[in-house]
Design a protein around this motif. Structure first.
Motif, PDB file in Angstrom:
ATOM      1  N   ALA A  87     -14.682   8.099   4.876  1.00 30.71           N
ATOM      2  CA  ALA A  87     -13.484   7.429   5.386  1.00 30.71           C
ATOM      3  C   ALA A  87     -12.222   8.252   5.182  1.00 30.71           C
ATOM      4  O   ALA A  87     -11.395   8.366   6.089  1.00 30.71           O
ATOM      5  CB  ALA A  87     -13.334   6.048   4.738  1.00 30.71           C
TER       6      ALA A  87
ATOM      7  N   ALA B 154      -7.905   0.471   1.978  1.00 28.35           N
ATOM      8  CA  ALA B 154      -8.984   1.022   1.152  1.00 28.35           C
ATOM      9  C   ALA B 154      -8.406   1.943   0.077  1.00 28.35           C
ATOM     10  O   ALA B 154      -8.834   1.893  -1.087  1.00 28.35           O
ATOM     11  CB  ALA B 154      -9.977   1.778   2.026  1.00 28.35           C
TER      12      ALA B 154
ATOM     13  N   ASP C 114      -6.601  -0.171   7.884  1.00 30.10           N
ATOM     14  CA  ASP C 114      -7.861  -0.227   7.133  1.00 30.10           C
ATOM     15  C   ASP C 114      -7.910   0.857   6.070  1.00 30.10           C
ATOM     16  O   ASP C 114      -8.278   0.606   4.920  1.00 30.10           O
ATOM     17  CB  ASP C 114      -9.070  -0.037   8.063  1.00 30.10           C
ATOM     18  CG  ASP C 114      -9.237  -1.143   9.071  1.00 30.10           C
ATOM     19  OD1 ASP C 114      -8.880  -2.301   8.776  1.00 30.10           O
ATOM     20  OD2 ASP C 114      -9.742  -0.839  10.172  1.00 30.10           O
ATOM     21  N   LEU C 115      -7.549   2.077   6.464  1.00 27.05           N
ATOM     22  CA  LEU C 115      -7.618   3.199   5.536  1.00 27.05           C
ATOM     23  C   LEU C 115      -6.584   3.058   4.419  1.00 27.05           C
ATOM     24  O   LEU C 115      -6.870   3.342   3.256  1.00 27.05           O
ATOM     25  CB  LEU C 115      -7.429   4.515   6.278  1.00 27.05           C
ATOM     26  CG  LEU C 115      -7.965   5.752   5.582  1.00 27.05           C
ATOM     27  CD1 LEU C 115      -9.432   5.600   5.199  1.00 27.05           C
ATOM     28  CD2 LEU C 115      -7.778   6.969   6.453  1.00 27.05           C
TER      29      LEU C 115
ATOM     30  N   ARG D 292      -6.887  -0.151  -2.666  1.00 26.26           N
ATOM     31  CA  ARG D 292      -7.894  -0.759  -3.538  1.00 26.26           C
ATOM     32  C   ARG D 292      -8.414   0.257  -4.551  1.00 26.26           C
ATOM     33  O   ARG D 292      -8.574  -0.054  -5.732  1.00 26.26           O
ATOM     34  CB  ARG D 292      -9.051  -1.332  -2.718  1.00 26.26           C
ATOM     35  CG  ARG D 292      -8.714  -2.645  -2.038  1.00 26.26           C
ATOM     36  CD  ARG D 292      -9.950  -3.337  -1.474  1.00 26.26           C
ATOM     37  NE  ARG D 292     -10.658  -2.537  -0.494  1.00 26.26           N
ATOM     38  CZ  ARG D 292     -10.392  -2.512   0.812  1.00 26.26           C
ATOM     39  NH1 ARG D 292      -9.418  -3.250   1.290  1.00 26.26           N
ATOM     40  NH2 ARG D 292     -11.118  -1.762   1.623  1.00 26.26           N
ATOM     41  N   VAL D 293      -8.658   1.482  -4.098  1.00 34.98           N
ATOM     42  CA  VAL D 293      -9.121   2.531  -5.012  1.00 34.98           C
ATOM     43  C   VAL D 293      -8.039   2.819  -6.042  1.00 34.98           C
ATOM     44  O   VAL D 293      -8.331   2.925  -7.239  1.00 34.98           O
ATOM     45  CB  VAL D 293      -9.486   3.815  -4.226  1.00 34.98           C
ATOM     46  CG1 VAL D 293      -9.683   4.990  -5.163  1.00 34.98           C
ATOM     47  CG2 VAL D 293     -10.718   3.579  -3.369  1.00 34.98           C
TER      48      VAL D 293
END
Length: 92
Positions: free
Chosen positions: A42, A78, A74-75, A81-82
């Protein structure tokens, strides 16, 4: 927005701005689609999604059938979240 042929294969994309232009053929408005396979990492999509033109990468199979898409949002979600899951990054 992805554009497909009669067999469901991806042939290009049309942006919302292009749809407002007066024309009688979608083909005249299409541009090349940014694509990736389902196995593509991703984060490797960052260059395409930050080029100032692309807002999504279309995920396709070997026959160029659309499986889904990854958007800038979306990216970013993500990555957030990381970032939040790694305590060493929380203060950064």
């Amino acid at each position: 927005l992805p554009v497909t042929d009669a067999d469901g294969g991806l042939v290009g994309v049309v942006g919302l701005r292009e749809l407002t232009k007066a024309t009688d053929a979608v083909r005249a408005l299409m541009s090349k689609a940014g694509t990736a396979s389902p196995d593509t990492p991703a984060m490797s999509l960052l260059p395409v999604l930050t080029d100032g033109r692309s807002h999504a990468v279309i995920i396709v199979d070997a026959e160029r059938r659309i499986l889904g898409l990854i958007t800038q949002t979306d990216l970013l979600a993500a990555a957030a979240r990381v970032h939040m899951a790694d305590p060493t990054l929380a203060g950064a």
